[in-house]
Each structure stands twice: as structure tokens, then as C-alpha cells.
Motif scaffolding. Structure first.
Motif, PDB file in Angstrom:
ATOM      1  N   LYS A  43      -1.524  -5.593  -2.638  1.00 27.04           N
ATOM      2  CA  LYS A  43      -1.012  -4.391  -1.985  1.00 27.04           C
ATOM      3  C   LYS A  43      -1.511  -4.362  -0.548  1.00 27.04           C
ATOM      4  CE  LYS A  43      -0.253  -1.055  -5.638  1.00 27.04           C
ATOM      5  NZ  LYS A  43      -0.466   0.347  -6.014  1.00 27.04           N
ATOM      6  N   VAL A  44      -0.684  -3.839   0.327  1.00 26.38           N
ATOM      7  CA  VAL A  44      -1.039  -3.697   1.730  1.00 26.38           C
ATOM      8  C   VAL A  44      -0.921  -2.214   2.084  1.00 26.38           C
ATOM      9  CG1 VAL A  44      -0.449  -4.311   4.113  1.00 26.38           C
ATOM     10  CG2 VAL A  44      -0.163  -5.996   2.273  1.00 26.38           C
ATOM     11  N   TYR A  45      -2.001  -1.677   2.642  1.00 26.47           N
ATOM     12  CA  TYR A  45      -2.034  -0.276   3.053  1.00 26.47           C
ATOM     13  C   TYR A  45      -2.283  -0.198   4.549  1.00 26.47           C
ATOM     14  CZ  TYR A  45      -2.660   1.185  -1.820  1.00 26.47           C
ATOM     15  OH  TYR A  45      -2.486   1.418  -3.156  1.00 26.47           O
ATOM     16  N   LEU A  46      -1.767   0.837   5.175  1.00 26.94           N
ATOM     17  CA  LEU A  46      -2.173   1.124   6.540  1.00 26.94           C
ATOM     18  C   LEU A  46      -3.647   1.483   6.509  1.00 26.94           C
ATOM     19  CD1 LEU A  46       0.885   3.234   7.707  1.00 26.94           C
ATOM     20  CD2 LEU A  46       0.302   0.913   8.417  1.00 26.94           C
ATOM     21  N   GLU A  47      -4.372   1.206   7.573  1.00 26.11           N
ATOM     22  CA  GLU A  47      -5.801   1.457   7.585  1.00 26.11           C
ATOM     23  C   GLU A  47      -6.097   2.955   7.598  1.00 26.11           C
ATOM     24  OE1 GLU A  47      -9.830   1.937   8.398  1.00 26.11           O
ATOM     25  OE2 GLU A  47      -8.323   2.668   9.773  1.00 26.11           O
ATOM     26  N   ASN A  48      -5.231   3.725   8.213  1.00 30.21           N
ATOM     27  CA  ASN A  48      -5.483   5.146   8.408  1.00 30.21           C
ATOM     28  C   ASN A  48      -4.195   5.933   8.177  1.00 30.21           C
ATOM     29  OD1 ASN A  48      -5.760   7.684   9.979  1.00 30.21           O
ATOM     30  ND2 ASN A  48      -7.736   6.802  10.533  1.00 30.21           N
ATOM     31  N   THR A  49      -4.308   7.104   7.603  1.00 26.83           N
ATOM     32  CA  THR A  49      -3.116   7.918   7.334  1.00 26.83           C
ATOM     33  C   THR A  49      -2.388   8.318   8.611  1.00 26.83           C
ATOM     34  OG1 THR A  49      -4.453   9.925   7.306  1.00 26.83           O
ATOM     35  CG2 THR A  49      -4.034   8.866   5.186  1.00 26.83           C
ATOM     36  N   ASN A  50      -3.100   8.442   9.719  1.00 27.99           N
ATOM     37  CA  ASN A  50      -2.459   8.822  10.981  1.00 27.99           C
ATOM     38  C   ASN A  50      -1.401   7.812  11.402  1.00 27.99           C
ATOM     39  OD1 ASN A  50      -3.983  11.165  11.290  1.00 27.99           O
ATOM     40  ND2 ASN A  50      -5.656  10.028  12.227  1.00 27.99           N
ATOM     41  N   LEU A  51      -1.602   6.546  11.066  1.00 30.01           N
ATOM     42  CA  LEU A  51      -0.630   5.512  11.410  1.00 30.01           C
ATOM     43  C   LEU A  51       0.704   5.760  10.709  1.00 30.01           C
ATOM     44  CD1 LEU A  51      -2.991   2.413  11.235  1.00 30.01           C
ATOM     45  CD2 LEU A  51      -2.119   3.532  13.298  1.00 30.01           C
ATOM     46  N   ALA A  52       0.655   6.250   9.490  1.00 30.86           N
ATOM     47  CA  ALA A  52       1.886   6.540   8.746  1.00 30.86           C
ATOM     48  C   ALA A  52       2.672   7.652   9.428  1.00 30.86           C
ATOM     49  CB  ALA A  52       1.562   6.927   7.310  1.00 30.86           C
ATOM     50  N   PHE A  53       1.968   8.670   9.904  1.00 27.10           N
ATOM     51  CA  PHE A  53       2.643   9.781  10.584  1.00 27.10           C
ATOM     52  C   PHE A  53       3.154   9.375  11.965  1.00 27.10           C
ATOM     53  CE2 PHE A  53       0.236  12.037   7.362  1.00 27.10           C
ATOM     54  CZ  PHE A  53       1.179  12.959   6.913  1.00 27.10           C
ATOM     55  N   ALA A  54       2.561   8.350  12.549  1.00 26.62           N
ATOM     56  CA  ALA A  54       3.039   7.843  13.838  1.00 26.62           C
ATOM     57  C   ALA A  54       4.348   7.078  13.674  1.00 26.62           C
ATOM     58  CB  ALA A  54       1.987   6.937  14.474  1.00 26.62           C
ATOM     59  N   MET A  55       4.565   6.505  12.478  1.00 26.19           N
ATOM     60  CA  MET A  55       5.771   5.718  12.239  1.00 26.19           C
ATOM     61  C   MET A  55       6.909   6.515  11.606  1.00 26.19           C
ATOM     62  SD  MET A  55       4.371   2.018  11.091  1.00 26.19           S
ATOM     63  CE  MET A  55       3.262   2.525   9.811  1.00 26.19           C
ATOM     64  N   ASP A  60       5.612   9.162   2.656  1.00 25.31           N
ATOM     65  CA  ASP A  60       5.459   9.414   1.224  1.00 25.31           C
ATOM     66  C   ASP A  60       4.060   9.960   0.926  1.00 25.31           C
ATOM     67  OD1 ASP A  60       6.293   8.987  -1.662  1.00 25.31           O
ATOM     68  OD2 ASP A  60       4.494   7.728  -1.545  1.00 25.31           O
ATOM     69  N   LEU A  61       3.994  11.104   0.258  1.00 23.06           N
ATOM     70  CA  LEU A  61       2.718  11.763  -0.014  1.00 23.06           C
ATOM     71  C   LEU A  61       1.810  10.926  -0.907  1.00 23.06           C
ATOM     72  CD1 LEU A  61       0.903  14.188   0.388  1.00 23.06           C
ATOM     73  CD2 LEU A  61       2.133  15.345  -1.456  1.00 23.06           C
ATOM     74  N   GLY A  62       2.371  10.242  -1.887  1.00 19.58           N
ATOM     75  CA  GLY A  62       1.570   9.381  -2.756  1.00 19.58           C
ATOM     76  C   GLY A  62       0.898   8.264  -1.968  1.00 19.58           C
ATOM     77  N   SER A  63       1.622   7.665  -1.044  1.00 20.25           N
ATOM     78  CA  SER A  63       1.051   6.613  -0.197  1.00 20.25           C
ATOM     79  C   SER A  63      -0.038   7.171   0.711  1.00 20.25           C
ATOM     80  CB  SER A  63       2.135   5.966   0.662  1.00 20.25           C
ATOM     81  OG  SER A  63       3.044   5.272  -0.149  1.00 20.25           O
ATOM     82  N   ILE A  64       0.164   8.372   1.217  1.00 25.20           N
ATOM     83  CA  ILE A  64      -0.833   9.009   2.079  1.00 25.20           C
ATOM     84  C   ILE A  64      -2.117   9.244   1.290  1.00 25.20           C
ATOM     85  CG2 ILE A  64      -1.401  11.149   3.317  1.00 25.20           C
ATOM     86  CD1 ILE A  64       0.458   9.282   4.851  1.00 25.20           C
ATOM     87  N   ARG A  65      -1.982   9.729   0.072  1.00 29.14           N
ATOM     88  CA  ARG A  65      -3.163   9.970  -0.772  1.00 29.14           C
ATOM     89  C   ARG A  65      -3.935   8.676  -1.023  1.00 29.14           C
ATOM     90  NH1 ARG A  65       0.400  13.527  -4.884  1.00 29.14           N
ATOM     91  NH2 ARG A  65       0.046  15.590  -3.965  1.00 29.14           N
ATOM     92  N   GLU A  66      -3.217   7.634  -1.410  1.00 26.89           N
ATOM     93  CA  GLU A  66      -3.863   6.356  -1.701  1.00 26.89           C
ATOM     94  C   GLU A  66      -4.485   5.748  -0.441  1.00 26.89           C
ATOM     95  OE1 GLU A  66      -1.521   3.565  -3.938  1.00 26.89           O
ATOM     96  OE2 GLU A  66      -0.846   5.121  -5.340  1.00 26.89           O
ATOM     97  N   THR A  67      -3.789   5.840   0.683  1.00 21.29           N
ATOM     98  CA  THR A  67      -4.308   5.323   1.944  1.00 21.29           C
ATOM     99  C   THR A  67      -5.593   6.034   2.324  1.00 21.29           C
ATOM    100  OG1 THR A  67      -2.108   4.710   2.731  1.00 21.29           O
ATOM    101  CG2 THR A  67      -3.805   5.019   4.415  1.00 21.29           C
ATOM    102  N   PHE A  68      -5.616   7.358   2.176  1.00 17.05           N
ATOM    103  CA  PHE A  68      -6.810   8.134   2.496  1.00 17.05           C
ATOM    104  C   PHE A  68      -7.988   7.694   1.632  1.00 17.05           C
ATOM    105  CE2 PHE A  68      -9.573  11.682   1.241  1.00 17.05           C
ATOM    106  CZ  PHE A  68     -10.155  11.969   2.471  1.00 17.05           C
ATOM    107  N   LEU A  69      -7.779   7.617   0.332  1.00 18.75           N
ATOM    108  CA  LEU A  69      -8.878   7.260  -0.565  1.00 18.75           C
ATOM    109  C   LEU A  69      -9.377   5.840  -0.288  1.00 18.75           C
ATOM    110  CD1 LEU A  69     -10.814   7.952  -2.789  1.00 18.75           C
ATOM    111  CD2 LEU A  69      -9.077   7.302  -4.449  1.00 18.75           C
ATOM    112  N   LEU A  70      -8.466   4.895  -0.140  1.00 18.74           N
ATOM    113  CA  LEU A  70      -8.874   3.517   0.142  1.00 18.74           C
ATOM    114  C   LEU A  70      -9.664   3.449   1.446  1.00 18.74           C
ATOM    115  CD1 LEU A  70      -8.843   0.547  -0.680  1.00 18.74           C
ATOM    116  CD2 LEU A  70      -6.674   0.324   0.555  1.00 18.74           C
ATOM    117  N   ASN A  71      -9.206   4.154   2.461  1.00 20.53           N
ATOM    118  CA  ASN A  71      -9.900   4.185   3.745  1.00 20.53           C
ATOM    119  C   ASN A  71     -11.332   4.695   3.586  1.00 20.53           C
ATOM    120  OD1 ASN A  71     -10.684   6.152   6.149  1.00 20.53           O
ATOM    121  ND2 ASN A  71      -9.505   4.450   7.021  1.00 20.53           N
ATOM    122  N   GLN A  72     -11.504   5.757   2.832  1.00 21.54           N
ATOM    123  CA  GLN A  72     -12.839   6.321   2.648  1.00 21.54           C
ATOM    124  C   GLN A  72     -13.743   5.376   1.858  1.00 21.54           C
ATOM    125  OE1 GLN A  72     -13.528   9.234   4.421  1.00 21.54           O
ATOM    126  NE2 GLN A  72     -11.491   8.594   5.061  1.00 21.54           N
TER     127      GLN A  72
END
Length: 137
Positions: A43-55, A60-72
Motif C-alpha cells: 500500500k502507498v499512502y501520502l505522508e500527510n493528510t494535508n497533501l490529500a486536501f491539496a490534490m 476519501d475520509l477513510g483514506s484520510i483516517r488511515e493516512t493520519f494514523l500511519l503518519n502518527q
């Protein structure tokens, strides 16, 4: 992706490695697999949730949740891998990420698991508010 960009698969993997080193992406690998430039991450995730909102205005809220947790988890220097069940495997614990109604159906049968639930203020049992993982940073 390689076909659409008309480049080799190895070139795509090399770009991924460069983006990961630039702190733009996070990879999730299966436990026990080594990291290689020629290896496709599970799986490939953006490093930070802010990047998703920039694009995208409404990612997708599920992706944002997973990205946040993985980042932390990664920034807390924890080793995170992709389990057979659940979203993440960290220090012997399976973690499933979701909203307030998320239950343990996807991690049932696992002896040690947590539900990282969004939209809740306090947890109970194995359900922990997702926002609390922000304190790991």
C-alpha cells in the motif's frame, strides 16, 4: 501506472522511493518482507493528510483516517506493517481504523487488537478515539 506513463515498472518504483525519501509518501509492507527499490509496496499512502486536501477538495475520509494514523505511528518511530486482518500491525497489535460505528468484525479472531475510531470523544474497551494517536507525534 507504468503503461499509462510509458515508462518501465522499475522507473515507477524508483520514483516511489524518491518520493518516500522526500517525505511525500509512506509505504506499507507485509510483515517480514524486505524493502527493495524493485519491490512493489503493498500500500502507498501520502505522508500527510494535508497533501490529500491539496490534490482534491474532498478526499476519501477513510483514506484520510488511515493516512493520519500511519503518519502518527511512523513519526513515533514505530514499526508498522500490513497485517492479514485489520489496517495496521504495530508491536503485536492489529489496528482497524474507521468511524464511530466501526466494530471488530475485520479483526475478530485476533488476540490483540484496537479500533481507532473517528468521531468519538472517549473510548471504551478496545475502541480508542483516533485523535488520541496525535499525541504520539
Amino acid at each position: 501506472m507504468a503503461r499509462k506513463l510509458d515508462v518501465s515498472r522499475e522507473t515507477i518504483y524508483a520514483w516511489f522511493v524518491h518520493l518516500e525519501k522526500a517525505s511525500m509518501l509512506n509505504f506499507l509492507l507485509v510483515r517480514g518482507k524486505g524493502v527493495s527499490i524493485l519491490q512493489k509496496p503493498e500500500k502507498v499512502y501520502l505522508e500527510n493528510t494535508n497533501l490529500a486536501f491539496a490534490m482534491k477538495a474532498h478526499p476519501d475520509l477513510g483514506s484520510i483516517r488511515e493516512t493520519f494514523l500511519l503518519n502518527q505511528l511512523i513519526n513515533a518511530k514505530l514499526s508498522v506493517t500490513l497485517p492479514n486482518s485489520g489496517d495496521f500491525y504495530v508491536s503485536g497489535v492489529h489496528i482497524e481504523v474507521g468511524g464511530k460505528s466501526k466494530n471488530a468484525a475485520q479483526v475478530k479472531g485476533e488476540s490483540s487488537y484496537l479500533i481507532a475510531a473517528d468521531d468519538i470523544e472517549i473510548g471504551f474497551g478496545t475502541k480508542i478515539p483516533l485523535w488520541l494517536f496525535g499525541f504520539l507525534y
